[in-house]
Design a protein around this motif. Structure first.
Motif, PDB file in Angstrom:
ATOM      1  N   PRO A 179      31.989  53.941  42.475  1.00 17.89           N
ATOM      2  CA  PRO A 179      32.506  55.313  42.523  1.00 17.89           C
ATOM      3  C   PRO A 179      33.526  55.552  43.630  1.00 17.89           C
ATOM      4  CG  PRO A 179      30.158  55.351  42.099  1.00 17.89           C
ATOM      5  CD  PRO A 179      30.511  53.922  42.408  1.00 17.89           C
ATOM      6  N   GLN A 180      33.355  54.890  44.778  1.00 17.61           N
ATOM      7  CA  GLN A 180      34.261  55.102  45.903  1.00 17.61           C
ATOM      8  C   GLN A 180      35.658  54.550  45.642  1.00 17.61           C
ATOM      9  OE1 GLN A 180      31.144  53.893  46.106  1.00 17.61           O
ATOM     10  NE2 GLN A 180      30.203  55.728  46.973  1.00 17.61           N
ATOM     11  N   ASN A 181      35.787  53.652  44.677  1.00 16.72           N
ATOM     12  CA  ASN A 181      37.093  53.094  44.332  1.00 16.72           C
ATOM     13  C   ASN A 181      37.697  53.755  43.091  1.00 16.72           C
ATOM     14  OD1 ASN A 181      37.205  51.337  46.486  1.00 16.72           O
ATOM     15  ND2 ASN A 181      36.307  49.629  45.358  1.00 16.72           N
ATOM     16  N   LEU A 182      37.152  54.908  42.712  1.00 15.65           N
ATOM     17  CA  LEU A 182      37.639  55.672  41.570  1.00 15.65           C
ATOM     18  C   LEU A 182      37.954  57.074  42.065  1.00 15.65           C
ATOM     19  CD1 LEU A 182      34.919  54.280  39.210  1.00 15.65           C
ATOM     20  CD2 LEU A 182      37.377  53.929  38.861  1.00 15.65           C
ATOM     21  N   VAL A 183      39.260  57.373  42.186  1.00 15.44           N
ATOM     22  CA  VAL A 183      39.700  58.570  42.899  1.00 15.44           C
ATOM     23  C   VAL A 183      40.563  59.435  41.981  1.00 15.44           C
ATOM     24  CG1 VAL A 183      40.842  59.427  44.983  1.00 15.44           C
ATOM     25  CG2 VAL A 183      39.715  57.185  45.015  1.00 15.44           C
ATOM     26  N   LEU A 184      40.415  60.758  42.105  1.00 17.27           N
ATOM     27  CA  LEU A 184      41.186  61.699  41.296  1.00 17.27           C
ATOM     28  C   LEU A 184      42.546  61.990  41.929  1.00 17.27           C
ATOM     29  CD1 LEU A 184      38.393  64.258  40.380  1.00 17.27           C
ATOM     30  CD2 LEU A 184      39.473  62.631  38.834  1.00 17.27           C
ATOM     31  N   ASP A 185      43.573  62.113  41.074  1.00 13.27           N
ATOM     32  CA  ASP A 185      44.873  62.548  41.568  1.00 13.27           C
ATOM     33  C   ASP A 185      44.994  64.061  41.415  1.00 13.27           C
ATOM     34  OD1 ASP A 185      45.475  63.114  38.915  1.00 13.27           O
ATOM     35  OD2 ASP A 185      47.006  61.568  38.711  1.00 13.27           O
ATOM     36  N   LEU A 186      46.177  64.593  41.719  1.00 10.23           N
ATOM     37  CA  LEU A 186      46.365  66.048  41.672  1.00 10.23           C
ATOM     38  C   LEU A 186      46.167  66.625  40.278  1.00 10.23           C
ATOM     39  CD1 LEU A 186      49.429  66.473  44.056  1.00 10.23           C
ATOM     40  CD2 LEU A 186      47.115  67.364  44.417  1.00 10.23           C
ATOM     41  N   GLY A 187      46.418  65.821  39.244  1.00 13.26           N
ATOM     42  CA  GLY A 187      46.253  66.291  37.878  1.00 13.26           C
ATOM     43  C   GLY A 187      44.852  66.098  37.327  1.00 13.26           C
ATOM     44  N   GLY A 188      43.930  65.617  38.167  1.00 13.26           N
ATOM     45  CA  GLY A 188      42.564  65.386  37.705  1.00 13.26           C
ATOM     46  C   GLY A 188      42.384  64.086  36.953  1.00 13.26           C
ATOM     47  N   VAL A 189      43.380  63.189  37.044  1.00 20.20           N
ATOM     48  CA  VAL A 189      43.295  61.882  36.379  1.00 20.20           C
ATOM     49  C   VAL A 189      42.619  60.897  37.323  1.00 20.20           C
ATOM     50  CG1 VAL A 189      44.613  59.957  35.413  1.00 20.20           C
ATOM     51  CG2 VAL A 189      45.344  62.314  34.997  1.00 20.20           C
ATOM     52  N   LEU A 190      41.685  60.125  36.805  1.00 23.65           N
ATOM     53  CA  LEU A 190      40.947  59.160  37.609  1.00 23.65           C
ATOM     54  C   LEU A 190      41.751  57.875  37.753  1.00 23.65           C
ATOM     55  CD1 LEU A 190      38.124  59.457  38.852  1.00 23.65           C
ATOM     56  CD2 LEU A 190      37.233  58.157  36.919  1.00 23.65           C
ATOM     57  N   LYS A 191      41.802  57.350  38.990  1.00 20.53           N
ATOM     58  CA  LYS A 191      42.576  56.136  39.271  1.00 20.53           C
ATOM     59  C   LYS A 191      41.678  55.073  39.897  1.00 20.53           C
ATOM     60  CE  LYS A 191      46.905  58.080  38.862  1.00 20.53           C
ATOM     61  NZ  LYS A 191      48.181  57.539  38.403  1.00 20.53           N
ATOM     62  N   LEU A 192      41.807  53.854  39.403  1.00 23.57           N
ATOM     63  CA  LEU A 192      41.108  52.707  39.978  1.00 23.57           C
ATOM     64  C   LEU A 192      41.909  52.200  41.171  1.00 23.57           C
ATOM     65  CD1 LEU A 192      38.830  50.577  39.806  1.00 23.57           C
ATOM     66  CD2 LEU A 192      40.285  49.300  38.222  1.00 23.57           C
ATOM     67  N   CYS A 193      41.243  52.054  42.331  1.00 21.95           N
ATOM     68  CA  CYS A 193      41.921  51.688  43.574  1.00 21.95           C
ATOM     69  C   CYS A 193      41.296  50.437  44.185  1.00 21.95           C
ATOM     70  CB  CYS A 193      41.810  52.825  44.587  1.00 21.95           C
ATOM     71  SG  CYS A 193      42.385  54.414  44.011  1.00 21.95           S
ATOM     72  N   ASP A 194      41.902  49.980  45.262  1.00 22.57           N
ATOM     73  CA  ASP A 194      41.396  48.935  46.145  1.00 22.57           C
ATOM     74  C   ASP A 194      41.193  47.600  45.419  1.00 22.57           C
ATOM     75  OD1 ASP A 194      40.495  47.514  48.264  1.00 22.57           O
ATOM     76  OD2 ASP A 194      39.064  49.021  48.940  1.00 22.57           O
ATOM     77  N   PHE A 195      42.270  46.849  45.331  1.00 23.94           N
ATOM     78  CA  PHE A 195      42.252  45.539  44.680  1.00 23.94           C
ATOM     79  C   PHE A 195      42.171  44.409  45.699  1.00 23.94           C
ATOM     80  CE2 PHE A 195      43.572  48.343  41.445  1.00 23.94           C
ATOM     81  CZ  PHE A 195      43.346  47.738  40.220  1.00 23.94           C
ATOM     82  N   GLY A 196      41.582  44.705  46.863  1.00 23.02           N
ATOM     83  CA  GLY A 196      41.551  43.733  47.951  1.00 23.02           C
ATOM     84  C   GLY A 196      40.803  42.454  47.632  1.00 23.02           C
TER      85      GLY A 196
END
Length: 345
Positions: free
Chosen positions: A139-156
């Motif tokens: 869940p911590q690597n799934l973040v909402l943008d200003l439009g409410g779209v969920l983005k997958l992050c942190d590909f470390g």
């Protein structure tokens, strides 16, 4: 190490520290050239690990090639006074972890909608000729943008199978967050796209039930042993009333054997269909409620015969569109029984 107020490569101003990400510290920044807010990830020292900068550049390459609405966008990569940095779109959040903390469990319709977006991102990763494996879906690597779209992050710690992984992870290394790890990760076995599907299944389980599949009371090692050897309690036991098809899908993603799990594309298709059905159901529910209000008005104005005929049609509409056990259907039937003074047919 650059800090607040520094301008990287004469262009990216660091404004405030946001937190830690895989291999680096993330800052809110401003692109002075384009006048936009950005997120800047600075490479940490890595404890003297000689491969640390190579991993960081690899993360940038992975993210840059994965163009998708549900994957965070990379704008630039560079180096400032010997410190590598990565410039990305700034996501205001919250992440799914914060959302779960605020409201758990989430409404089923939210879970289906968020789940479809996560599955779309994973399907994009896995469709490469050499599939990318994120290895830290949580869940911590799934973040909402200003439009409410969920983005997958942190590909470390993402994996490109075409690379010599022993250079980056070491033999038998376990990378990821334990409570979201798959059985193969817990055993330090080879990982692949099904690994991400399992982690995604844990996220869905948590969103639906408000808790993880297993208890962490006895520590993470004991948790990992449960992942390998135990079947999670049924979603329906933790949260009665969850759609059977959704519960079945979640448990399919949590299969112990990687080959027994559906792929991300199949999960996306199933969740998208459920999301469409949920929206249709919501529209029918609103339609039935509005008609019930109109019928009440007709009864109050002495137009009982017309109201009675419309009530019969409304019962049929509710039963076929929402199902006989739906709360709104029962409300309509109960109202009809009160009006008629007997059971509604």
């Amino acid at each position: 190490m650059p800090g607040e107020g520094d301008v990287l490569r004469g262009r990216y101003a660091l404004l405030r520290r946001l937190g830690k990400g895989g291999m680096g510290t993330v800052w809110a920044g401003r692109d002075e050239e384009l006048g936009r807010e950005v997120a800047v990830k600075l490479l940490d020292a890595g404890g003297g690990d000689q491969e640390w900068p190579a991993r960081f550049r690899r993360e940038a390459r992975v993210m840059a090639m994965l163009r998708h609405p549900n994957i965070v966008v990379v704008h630039d990569v560079g180096e400032h006074d010997g410190t590598p940095f990565l410039v990305m779109e700034l996501l205001p959040g919250p992440d799914l972890g914060e959302i779960v903390r605020q409201q758990q469990p989430l409404p089923v319709s939210w879970v289906v909608e968020y789940g479809a977006q996560i599955a779309a991102a994973l399907a994009r990763l896995h469709q490469e000729a050499a599939p990318v494996v994120h290895r830290d879906v949580k869940p911590q690597n799934l973040v909402l943008d200003l439009g409410g779209v969920l983005k997958l992050c942190d590909f470390g710690i993402a994996r490109l199978p075409t690379l010599d992984l022993t250079r980056y992870t070491g033999t038998g290394a376990r990378l990821g967050t334990v409570v979201y790890m798959s059985p193969e990760q817990c055993n330090a076995f080879e990982v692949g796209p099904p690994t991400d599907v399992y982690s995604f299944g844990v996220v869905l389980y948590e969103l639906l039930t408000g808790g993880l599949p297993f208890s962490v009371e006895n520590g993470l090692q004991a948790y990992a042993m449960q992942v390998v050897g135990r079947t999670p309690p049924p979603v329906g036991e933790r949260r009665p009333g969850v759609w059977p098809e959704l519960a079945e899908l979640v448990h399919a993603t949590l299969a112990k054997r990687p080959e027994s799990r559906p792929d991300a594309g199949q999960v996306h298709a199933a969740l998208t269909a459920m999301a469409g059905a949920a929206k249709t159901g919501a529209n029918v529910e609103a339609e039935v409620q509005a008609e019930l209000d109109r019928i009440r008005v007709k009864l109050q104005t002495g137009r009982g015969a017309e109201a009675g005929m419309r009530l019969v049609r409304l019962i049929v509409r509710a039963r076929t569109g929402l199902g006989p056990e739906h709360e709104v259907t029962r409300q309509v039937v109960t109202f009809a029984e009160i009006v008629r003074g007997g059971p509604a047919t």
